[in-house]
Every structure is written in C-alpha cells, then in structure tokens.
Design a protein around this motif. Structure first.
Motif, mmCIF file in Angstrom:
data_model
loop_
_atom_site.group_PDB
_atom_site.id
_atom_site.type_symbol
_atom_site.label_atom_id
_atom_site.label_comp_id
_atom_site.label_asym_id
_atom_site.label_seq_id
_atom_site.Cartn_x
_atom_site.Cartn_y
_atom_site.Cartn_z
ATOM 1 N N THR A 1 0.851 -1.306 0.030
ATOM 2 C CA THR A 1 0.007 -0.212 -0.048
ATOM 3 C C THR A 1 0.903 1.286 0.072
ATOM 4 O OG1 THR A 1 -0.408 -0.182 2.558
ATOM 5 C CG2 THR A 1 -1.974 -1.079 1.130
ATOM 6 N N GLN A 2 2.001 1.365 0.489
ATOM 7 C CA GLN A 2 2.916 2.657 0.636
ATOM 8 C C GLN A 2 3.664 2.955 -0.638
ATOM 9 O OE1 GLN A 2 3.772 -0.684 1.979
ATOM 10 N NE2 GLN A 2 5.930 -0.840 1.961
ATOM 11 N N ILE A 3 3.099 2.008 -1.677
ATOM 12 C CA ILE A 3 3.632 2.499 -3.320
ATOM 13 C C ILE A 3 2.467 2.804 -4.212
ATOM 14 C CG2 ILE A 3 6.071 1.706 -2.991
ATOM 15 C CD1 ILE A 3 5.470 -0.783 -4.647
ATOM 16 N N ASN A 4 1.256 2.552 -3.598
ATOM 17 C CA ASN A 4 0.040 2.703 -4.675
ATOM 18 C C ASN A 4 0.160 3.920 -5.311
ATOM 19 O OD1 ASN A 4 -1.150 0.387 -3.696
ATOM 20 N ND2 ASN A 4 -2.743 1.285 -2.346
ATOM 21 N N ASN A 5 0.747 5.000 -5.002
ATOM 22 C CA ASN A 5 0.826 6.169 -5.436
ATOM 23 C C ASN A 5 1.581 6.035 -6.741
ATOM 24 O OD1 ASN A 5 3.594 5.802 -4.372
ATOM 25 N ND2 ASN A 5 3.936 7.906 -4.677
ATOM 26 N N LEU A 6 2.233 5.159 -7.051
ATOM 27 C CA LEU A 6 2.926 4.770 -8.444
ATOM 28 C C LEU A 6 1.861 4.738 -9.747
ATOM 29 C CD1 LEU A 6 5.920 2.516 -7.699
ATOM 30 C CD2 LEU A 6 6.057 4.825 -8.238
ATOM 31 N N VAL A 7 0.647 4.252 -9.138
ATOM 32 C CA VAL A 7 -0.510 3.970 -10.295
ATOM 33 C C VAL A 7 -1.292 5.329 -10.422
ATOM 34 C CG1 VAL A 7 -2.504 2.698 -10.644
ATOM 35 C CG2 VAL A 7 -0.718 1.670 -9.661
ATOM 36 N N ASN A 8 -1.254 6.216 -9.364
ATOM 37 C CA ASN A 8 -1.793 7.507 -9.470
ATOM 38 C C ASN A 8 -1.186 8.797 -9.891
ATOM 39 O OD1 ASN A 8 -4.202 6.052 -8.563
ATOM 40 N ND2 ASN A 8 -3.448 6.129 -6.535
ATOM 41 N N ILE A 9 0.142 8.586 -10.146
ATOM 42 C CA ILE A 9 0.849 9.644 -10.781
ATOM 43 C C ILE A 9 0.532 9.886 -11.764
ATOM 44 C CG2 ILE A 9 2.296 9.728 -8.670
ATOM 45 C CD1 ILE A 9 4.739 8.462 -10.659
ATOM 46 N N ASP A 10 0.889 11.010 -12.589
ATOM 47 C CA ASP A 10 0.771 11.300 -14.120
ATOM 48 C C ASP A 10 2.248 11.458 -14.302
ATOM 49 O OD1 ASP A 10 -1.927 11.329 -14.469
ATOM 50 O OD2 ASP A 10 -2.310 13.276 -13.579
ATOM 51 N N GLY A 11 2.592 11.036 -15.831
ATOM 52 C CA GLY A 11 3.714 11.322 -16.295
ATOM 53 C C GLY A 11 4.873 10.259 -15.995
ATOM 54 N N PRO A 12 6.076 10.544 -16.543
ATOM 55 C CA PRO A 12 6.927 9.466 -16.118
ATOM 56 C C PRO A 12 7.153 9.087 -14.691
ATOM 57 C CG PRO A 12 7.826 11.217 -17.263
ATOM 58 C CD PRO A 12 6.571 11.888 -17.000
ATOM 59 N N GLY A 13 7.180 7.586 -14.705
ATOM 60 C CA GLY A 13 7.117 6.850 -13.536
ATOM 61 C C GLY A 13 5.955 6.267 -13.128
ATOM 62 N N GLN A 14 4.899 6.574 -13.626
ATOM 63 C CA GLN A 14 3.579 6.087 -13.406
ATOM 64 C C GLN A 14 3.393 4.492 -13.903
ATOM 65 O OE1 GLN A 14 0.070 7.517 -15.922
ATOM 66 N NE2 GLN A 14 -1.243 6.591 -14.492
ATOM 67 N N LEU A 15 2.896 3.746 -12.933
ATOM 68 C CA LEU A 15 2.956 2.220 -13.250
ATOM 69 C C LEU A 15 1.506 2.116 -13.982
ATOM 70 C CD1 LEU A 15 3.650 -0.526 -12.760
ATOM 71 C CD2 LEU A 15 2.561 -0.515 -10.401
ATOM 72 N N THR A 16 1.634 1.480 -15.188
ATOM 73 C CA THR A 16 0.552 1.120 -16.195
ATOM 74 C C THR A 16 0.736 -0.007 -16.802
ATOM 75 O OG1 THR A 16 1.591 2.321 -18.024
ATOM 76 C CG2 THR A 16 -0.121 3.708 -16.815
#
Length: 163
Positions: free
Chosen positions: A78-93
């Motif tokens: 849960t502490q790295i959930n933000n990787l899905v929600n950020i926009d731009g480079p570094g977003q987990l898709t």
C-alpha cells in the motif's frame, strides 16, 4: 524494430534496452522463492485496482508480472500505491517495465503471490513482451499479444545478483 520515446529520467535507455533487462526464468525463481534477496526487472502486463468490501479500506492493486517467458500475480504494498496514481514518467501502467527492488512471496487464499514492497517504473512499452505463460495452472493470461521483441537468454544477461 523502432524504439519508443525515451523517458526523460532515463535518457540513455531505449525500450529495447529496458526489455533486455527481462531475463527468462526470473519469474519462476521469484515464484519458487529461489530469488529472495535480489531485485529484478519485469513487465507489468496487467495492473488492476481491487475493490474493497468496506468503504474505509485502503486501495489495493494487483499486477501480473512477466519476464517474457512466465508470469505470476503480484500485489503492490500500500505504501507504493501512488505509483499507479501519478501522472507522467514513473506512472505504473499496463506494460510498464519495472525494477522490483524489494519483494516477498506470500500464500493468499491458497495461491502464491509476490508482494512488491519497493519498485521503480523504468519505462513504458505498448505491448506484452515475449509470450509469457502462467506459473499456476488455471491462471488466466492477461489480454495482449506478443511484442516485436523476442525475449531470449543472452550471454552476459544472466541474473547473478548484481542488479
């Protein structure tokens, strides 16, 4: 094949170079807990938000991670959930190339699951690399066909603890 645009955070890397970080057999070693202290590269061939039964539970994300040969299910801590929600480079898709820096394997509901505790998105790809097969019998293959890059074991690209 032509390469996709390079992420600004990684100017020397092309998608093909990132794809070469995928070592066939890595997912099998992770899944069988033969690779516990080492980090590894994979492709997130599926990223799915899991719904919660209660309104106050934290979001959870399930991934299918692949080395081009095999895939298995994983969960984001849960502490790295933000990787899905950020926009731009570094977003987990879907189809992101990821560097899993820290992980554990757990049994959940009778199935083995990799828990990604720390990871970095190192690139994006438009297709599933290779033709990954499920580690568990009956595990459905995520949608998407093989990419133009044929993932093969190459000399000097063995997983020998240096990554």
């Amino acid at each position: 094949p032509a390469t996709l645009p390079v992420l600004s955070a990684f100017p020397q890397r092309t998608v093909a170079a990132m794809a070469n970080q995928l070592v066939p057999g890595t997912i099998s070693k992770v899944y069988n807990q033969e690779l516990t202290q080492q980090n590894f590269y994979a492709q997130a061939i599926e990223v799915k938000r899991l719904g919660s039964s209660s309104g106050n539970a934290q979001e959870r994300y399930r991934l299918s991670i692949s080395d081009g040969q095999n895939f298995c299910h994983a969960m984001l801590a849960t502490q790295i959930n933000n990787l899905v929600n950020i926009d731009g480079p570094g977003q987990l898709t879907k189809n992101s190339i990821i560097h899993i820096k820290e992980h554990i394997c757990n049994m959940m509901q009778g199935k083995k699951l990799v828990i990604a505790l720390n990871l970095e998105v190192v690139g994006q790809h438009h297709e599933v690399l290779g033709n990954p097969q499920p580690m568990e019998a009956g595990q459905a293959k995520p949608a998407g066909g093989p990419a133009a890059y044929n993932i093969q074991q190459q000399p000097g690209n063995q997983n020998q603890g240096g990554w």
